[in-house]
Write an enzyme that holds these catalytic residues in place. Structure first.
Site, mmCIF file in Angstrom:
data_model
loop_
_atom_site.group_PDB
_atom_site.id
_atom_site.type_symbol
_atom_site.label_atom_id
_atom_site.label_comp_id
_atom_site.label_asym_id
_atom_site.label_seq_id
_atom_site.Cartn_x
_atom_site.Cartn_y
_atom_site.Cartn_z
ATOM 1 N N LYS A 1 9.425 -0.518 2.566
ATOM 2 C CA LYS A 1 8.331 -0.167 1.660
ATOM 3 C C LYS A 1 7.020 -0.647 2.260
ATOM 4 O O LYS A 1 6.945 -1.770 2.744
ATOM 5 C CB LYS A 1 8.552 -0.866 0.311
ATOM 6 C CG LYS A 1 7.514 -0.525 -0.736
ATOM 7 C CD LYS A 1 7.868 0.772 -1.416
ATOM 8 C CE LYS A 1 6.828 1.179 -2.421
ATOM 9 N NZ LYS A 1 5.577 1.612 -1.781
ATOM 10 N N LYS B 1 6.848 -10.360 1.427
ATOM 11 C CA LYS B 1 6.282 -10.161 0.099
ATOM 12 C C LYS B 1 7.348 -9.667 -0.884
ATOM 13 O O LYS B 1 7.456 -10.164 -2.007
ATOM 14 C CB LYS B 1 5.139 -9.146 0.201
ATOM 15 C CG LYS B 1 4.215 -9.096 -0.984
ATOM 16 C CD LYS B 1 3.097 -8.075 -0.777
ATOM 17 C CE LYS B 1 2.204 -8.433 0.377
ATOM 18 N NZ LYS B 1 1.037 -7.526 0.473
ATOM 19 N N LYS C 1 5.002 -0.537 7.323
ATOM 20 C CA LYS C 1 3.565 -0.249 7.243
ATOM 21 C C LYS C 1 3.265 0.921 8.161
ATOM 22 O O LYS C 1 3.963 1.132 9.171
ATOM 23 C CB LYS C 1 2.741 -1.470 7.666
ATOM 24 C CG LYS C 1 1.370 -1.527 7.007
ATOM 25 C CD LYS C 1 1.491 -1.893 5.542
ATOM 26 C CE LYS C 1 0.135 -2.061 4.890
ATOM 27 N NZ LYS C 1 0.255 -2.522 3.491
ATOM 28 N N THR D 1 -2.313 -5.094 -8.282
ATOM 29 C CA THR D 1 -2.546 -6.150 -7.285
ATOM 30 C C THR D 1 -3.558 -7.162 -7.801
ATOM 31 O O THR D 1 -3.347 -8.381 -7.696
ATOM 32 C CB THR D 1 -3.014 -5.546 -5.954
ATOM 33 O OG1 THR D 1 -2.107 -4.518 -5.551
ATOM 34 C CG2 THR D 1 -3.069 -6.615 -4.874
ATOM 35 N N ASN E 1 -10.744 -2.229 -5.152
ATOM 36 C CA ASN E 1 -9.772 -2.185 -6.249
ATOM 37 C C ASN E 1 -9.239 -3.569 -6.591
ATOM 38 O O ASN E 1 -9.260 -3.990 -7.746
ATOM 39 C CB ASN E 1 -8.628 -1.236 -5.888
ATOM 40 C CG ASN E 1 -7.531 -1.237 -6.933
ATOM 41 O OD1 ASN E 1 -6.562 -1.991 -6.823
ATOM 42 N ND2 ASN E 1 -7.683 -0.423 -7.956
ATOM 43 N N SER F 1 4.763 -0.954 -7.713
ATOM 44 C CA SER F 1 5.238 0.173 -6.909
ATOM 45 C C SER F 1 6.753 0.319 -7.050
ATOM 46 O O SER F 1 7.280 1.431 -7.163
ATOM 47 C CB SER F 1 4.889 -0.030 -5.429
ATOM 48 O OG SER F 1 3.535 0.254 -5.184
#
Length: 424
Positions: free
Chosen positions: A78, A102, A114, A198, A229, A358
């Protein structure tokens, strides 16, 4: 076009080496055996693609793209996709590894990945970005998949790009596969609460840390570096809990008000001025360095990597740093920060609220059922609080900083899973 690793920038650490320096300390504390160490440090897959795209003027440009799958031990990988002219392979490798840790810290069944494309989306039309996104999707069609590798937005991308990626992937499968990406628009299966997730995780982490430090939020001050954001949501949610936000910054500069910035007003101004605070009159302009070293109780770096370094770490006055960005503190600054007695809630814990929601989006897509906003926020707050408490307890157990404790928690989970799965 052959891949060429960019020359290192003076005073800027290699992000992968920075990540590995923390990994090595945690691995030593855990007594990780050689086999597990080698497996966990090495990316599972590194893909480099060249993407020919027809531009609006009829010319064809070739863009370079990357996708790094760091681990799939815990489950499908992810991680976000960033569109930025500064993207390079070692950065993507580091970000993929950080995603592994994470996900492990917050105990969700994902590995880390990523992606990125070397481009400047601010100079491209929507049509050019769409064609680039679809080309990238086709090039990585064998990598992506709801049970293999699940992309999400990052710098330079958002729900629009994820919708295009989902659509292109779905075309190749002959059916709608909305669970192949997260961070989608709500009408395409996006989750309520994802936009603020986040920043909300940063707030929850800050509240938990303040409680441990005996800090009263209503008597505390903060500076938030980065007002995109993550930073704007973190500032808004912290302010709602009584924290006085004295300083904020974005690409246009930093802004300071000794009496506190009206965050709702600052967000409204930003939204009305192309996402920038430039010209905002509710605060005085200061330098970004002044913001980072200002006399506040809480510092939230929520912009880019390596803003706290050996150059300025000894000038940090905050009692608590909560990292909203990925890698905002360079490895060479860790010792200085620790010696000053500053608690740092590290990136792999503090900003994991995004990947948590997510995951909720992916679960909802697989179930075919949408959760309420209250359900999303209650579950994400609980996961973030439990993760913080576990990392804090590990920090106390091993007498190590919170950053190393977070790596210990994450590496131990992935290592144990690797062993239970039988290794190689």
């Amino acid at each position: 076009m052959a891949y060429k690793e960019p020359a290192p920038i003076k005073d800027k650490e290699n992000p992968f080496e920075s990540m590995m320096s923390r990994f090595n300390i945690a691995a030593e504390v855990l007594g990780l055996d050689d086999e597990t160490y080698e497996v966990l440090k090495s990316p599972t897959r590194q893909v480099i693609v060249n993407l020919p795209v027809t531009m609006d003027d009829g010319s064809v440009r070739v863009f370079e793209g990357f996708r790094v799958v760091h681990s799939n031990i815990l489950g499908p990988s992810k991680g976000g996709i960033r569109y930025d002219k500064g993207v390079f392979l070692d950065e993507v490798k580091a970000l993929a590894a950080w995603m592994t840790w994470k996900c492990a810290v917050v105990d969700i069944p994902y590995g880390g990945a990523k992606g990125g494309i070397v481009c400047d989306p601010t100079t491209m039309s929507a049509g050019e970005i769409e064609r680039l996104t679809r080309a990238y999707t086709v090039a990585l069609i064998d990598t992506f998949g709801p049970d293999q590798d699940i992309p999400a937005p990052d710098m330079g991308t958002g729900p629009r790009e994820m919708a295009w990626l989902m659509d292109e992937y779905s075309k190749t499968k002959g059916m709608t596969v909305n669970s192949v990406v997260t961070g989608k628009p709500l009408v395409l299966g996006g989750s309520l609460g994802r936009v603020e997730a986040t920043g909300r995780g940063v707030m929850v982490s800050a509240m938990a840390a303040m409680e441990k430090l005996g800090m009263d939020p209503t008597q505390s001050t903060a500076a938030v570096q980065g007002f995109g954001n993550v930073g704007s949501w973190a500032a808004k949610l912290l302010a709602e809990r009584g924290v006085k936000i004295l300083g904020v910054s974005d690409v246009s500069g930093a802004y300071w008000n000794e009496n506190g910035i009206n965050i709702e007003e600052a967000i409204a101004y930003k939204n009305a001025h192309n996402g920038r605070l430039e010209g905002y009159v509710g605060a005085e302009p200061i330098s970004n360095d002044e913001l980072l070293t200002s006399a506040v109780d809480l510092l939230v770096p929520a912009a880019v990597e390596d803003v706290i370094t050996a150059r300025n770490a000894d000038q940090i006055q905050a009692k608590l740093i909560v990292e909203g960005a990925n890698g905002p503190t360079s490895a060479n600054a860790d010792k200085i920060i620790n010696e000053k007695g500053i608690m740092v809630v590290p990136d792999i814990l503090a900003n994991s609220g995004g990947v948590t929601v997510s995951y909720f989006e992916w679960v909802q897509n697989r179930l075919g059922y949408k959760w309420s906003l209250d359900m999303v926020t209650e579950r994400s707050d609980r996961i973030m609080t439990e993760a913080f408490n576990k990392v804090y307890a590990t920090s106390q157990k091993y007498s190590v900083p919170m950053r190393i404790a977070a790596y210990i928690v994450a590496i131990d989970k992935v290592a144990q899973t690797y062993k239970f799965r039988g290794g190689f």
